[in-house]
Design a protein around this motif. Structure first.
Motif, mmCIF file in Angstrom:
data_model
loop_
_atom_site.group_PDB
_atom_site.id
_atom_site.type_symbol
_atom_site.label_atom_id
_atom_site.label_comp_id
_atom_site.label_asym_id
_atom_site.label_seq_id
_atom_site.Cartn_x
_atom_site.Cartn_y
_atom_site.Cartn_z
ATOM 1 N N UNK A 1 4.873 2.004 4.268
ATOM 2 C CA UNK A 1 5.301 2.058 5.492
ATOM 3 C C UNK A 1 5.980 2.116 6.346
ATOM 4 N N UNK A 2 6.594 0.936 6.633
ATOM 5 C CA UNK A 2 8.112 0.905 7.588
ATOM 6 C C UNK A 2 9.358 1.453 7.229
ATOM 7 N N UNK A 3 9.049 1.508 5.824
ATOM 8 C CA UNK A 3 10.617 2.900 5.147
ATOM 9 C C UNK A 3 10.163 4.092 5.171
ATOM 10 N N UNK A 4 9.752 4.982 5.053
ATOM 11 C CA UNK A 4 8.832 6.112 5.480
ATOM 12 C C UNK A 4 9.382 6.260 7.425
ATOM 13 N N UNK A 5 8.988 5.181 7.989
ATOM 14 C CA UNK A 5 8.833 5.862 9.086
ATOM 15 C C UNK A 5 10.625 6.287 9.486
ATOM 16 N N UNK A 6 11.310 5.167 8.836
ATOM 17 C CA UNK A 6 13.201 5.144 9.305
ATOM 18 C C UNK A 6 13.454 6.624 8.399
ATOM 19 N N UNK A 7 12.406 6.763 6.775
ATOM 20 C CA UNK A 7 13.554 7.285 5.577
ATOM 21 C C UNK A 7 12.844 8.972 6.144
ATOM 22 N N UNK A 8 11.447 9.131 6.596
ATOM 23 C CA UNK A 8 10.654 10.130 6.476
ATOM 24 C C UNK A 8 11.385 11.238 8.603
ATOM 25 N N UNK A 9 11.474 10.242 9.521
ATOM 26 C CA UNK A 9 12.611 11.047 10.462
ATOM 27 C C UNK A 9 14.054 11.020 9.594
ATOM 28 N N UNK A 10 14.926 10.320 9.356
ATOM 29 C CA UNK A 10 15.886 10.618 9.150
ATOM 30 C C UNK A 10 16.133 12.290 7.916
ATOM 31 N N UNK A 11 14.867 12.855 7.463
ATOM 32 C CA UNK A 11 14.959 13.537 6.706
ATOM 33 C C UNK A 11 14.378 14.620 7.417
ATOM 34 N N UNK A 12 13.325 14.612 7.937
ATOM 35 C CA UNK A 12 12.908 15.555 8.732
ATOM 36 C C UNK A 12 14.169 15.860 10.095
ATOM 37 N N UNK A 13 14.643 14.835 10.786
ATOM 38 C CA UNK A 13 15.886 15.738 11.485
ATOM 39 C C UNK A 13 17.070 15.908 10.952
ATOM 40 N N UNK B 1 5.879 10.864 0.068
ATOM 41 C CA UNK B 1 5.094 10.670 -2.538
ATOM 42 C C UNK B 1 6.263 10.615 -2.860
ATOM 43 N N UNK B 2 7.972 11.225 -2.544
ATOM 44 C CA UNK B 2 9.130 10.591 -3.765
ATOM 45 C C UNK B 2 9.088 8.979 -3.273
ATOM 46 N N UNK B 3 9.086 8.210 -2.101
ATOM 47 C CA UNK B 3 8.799 7.199 -1.538
ATOM 48 C C UNK B 3 8.234 6.279 -2.419
ATOM 49 N N UNK B 4 7.309 6.692 -3.026
ATOM 50 C CA UNK B 4 5.739 6.159 -3.490
ATOM 51 C C UNK B 4 6.335 5.980 -5.535
ATOM 52 N N UNK B 5 6.767 7.162 -5.871
ATOM 53 C CA UNK B 5 7.270 7.389 -6.474
ATOM 54 C C UNK B 5 8.614 6.077 -7.127
ATOM 55 N N UNK B 6 9.646 6.239 -6.026
ATOM 56 C CA UNK B 6 10.133 5.603 -6.470
ATOM 57 C C UNK B 6 9.828 3.993 -6.331
ATOM 58 N N UNK C 1 0.433 -1.096 -0.261
ATOM 59 C CA UNK C 1 -0.211 -0.564 -0.376
ATOM 60 C C UNK C 1 0.598 0.981 0.167
ATOM 61 N N UNK C 2 0.344 2.460 -0.324
ATOM 62 C CA UNK C 2 1.249 3.684 -0.536
ATOM 63 C C UNK C 2 1.635 4.278 0.791
ATOM 64 N N UNK C 3 2.944 4.566 0.466
ATOM 65 C CA UNK C 3 2.994 5.603 2.546
ATOM 66 C C UNK C 3 1.800 6.915 1.921
#
Length: 215
Positions: free
Chosen positions: A97-109, A206-211, A9-11
């Motif tokens: 979503x599992x990937x977004x949890x890590x990557x999204x937080x890393x990008x935000x921080x 959005x970027x994660x879904x595109x990739x 499912x999409x992030x």
């Protein structure tokens, strides 16, 4: 693994892309505006002057509550929270979503880490404070949870947006309160961290879904 990611499912649920993109644009504008307003300026004015005396310093038992909340944004606490949320997403077969949890937080921080020396706002005369990384992290995690729930529950656009912004606001307020109460940040630092997450997480999703769709 590639097939698993592609069919997951999409992030960022399709119905939330446009409203969260507009929210991200507004959050970016606020983040930049506050950064300009407090560029190399550590004085206590405006909203900070009005709110800070009412929150800081916090006394027991609320100080202990603030310390517990603050731990969630520290290296050990944040790793635990990220691992738990990512693991739950994986078990629910929400791989993106599992990937977004890590990557999204890393990008935000990363956004908050880069902005701190650029803005150069100090608290207590020695600590870079704008924007609050703790508040950004808490808001980012709340946004990921909201996106998962919105997709899993099949929420429409309006309900999904209310859920996403509602959870983000609660997480941002709680962590922001803790940071101000402990004297680690000014109120506008917390607002900046909140905005950083609102800008970074939807864009990363959005970027994660595109990739993933192109795998």
């Amino acid at each position: 693994m590639r097939q698993l990611v592609r069919t997951a499912p999409p992030a960022l649920p399709a119905g939330l892309r446009a409203p969260l993109a507009m929210t991200a644009a507004l959050a970016t504008a606020v983040l930049v505006a506050l950064g300009i307003l407090h560029f190399r300026d550590s004085s206590l004015t405006g909203i900070d002057a009005a709110l800070l005396p009412a929150v800081y310093p916090v006394q027991a038992p609320w100080r202990y509550v603030a310390l517990v909340v603050d731990f969630g944004g520290e290296p050990v606490g944040s790793v635990i929270l990220i691992a738990l949320l990512s693991g739950v997403c994986w078990l629910l077969h929400r791989v993106r979503a599992a990937v977004l949890t890590v990557v999204g937080v890393v990008v935000t921080v990363a956004v908050t880490t880069v902005l701190k020396p650029v803005v150069g706002r100090m608290i207590h005369g020695e600590f870079l404070s704008y924007p609050s990384g703790h508040t950004a992290l808490a808001t980012a995690l709340a946004l990921v949870i909201a996106l998962v729930l919105a997709e899993r529950l099949g929420l429409g656009r309006a309900a999904g947006v209310v859920l996403a912004l509602g959870l983000a606001l609660v997480a941002g307020l709680v962590m922001g309160w803790a940071e101000v109460a402990l004297g680690a940040h000014y109120p506008t630092d917390a607002l900046g961290g909140f905005c950083a997450a609102l800008a970074a997480v939807p864009a990363t999703a959005w970027a994660l879904d595109r990739v993933a769709d192109r795998l």
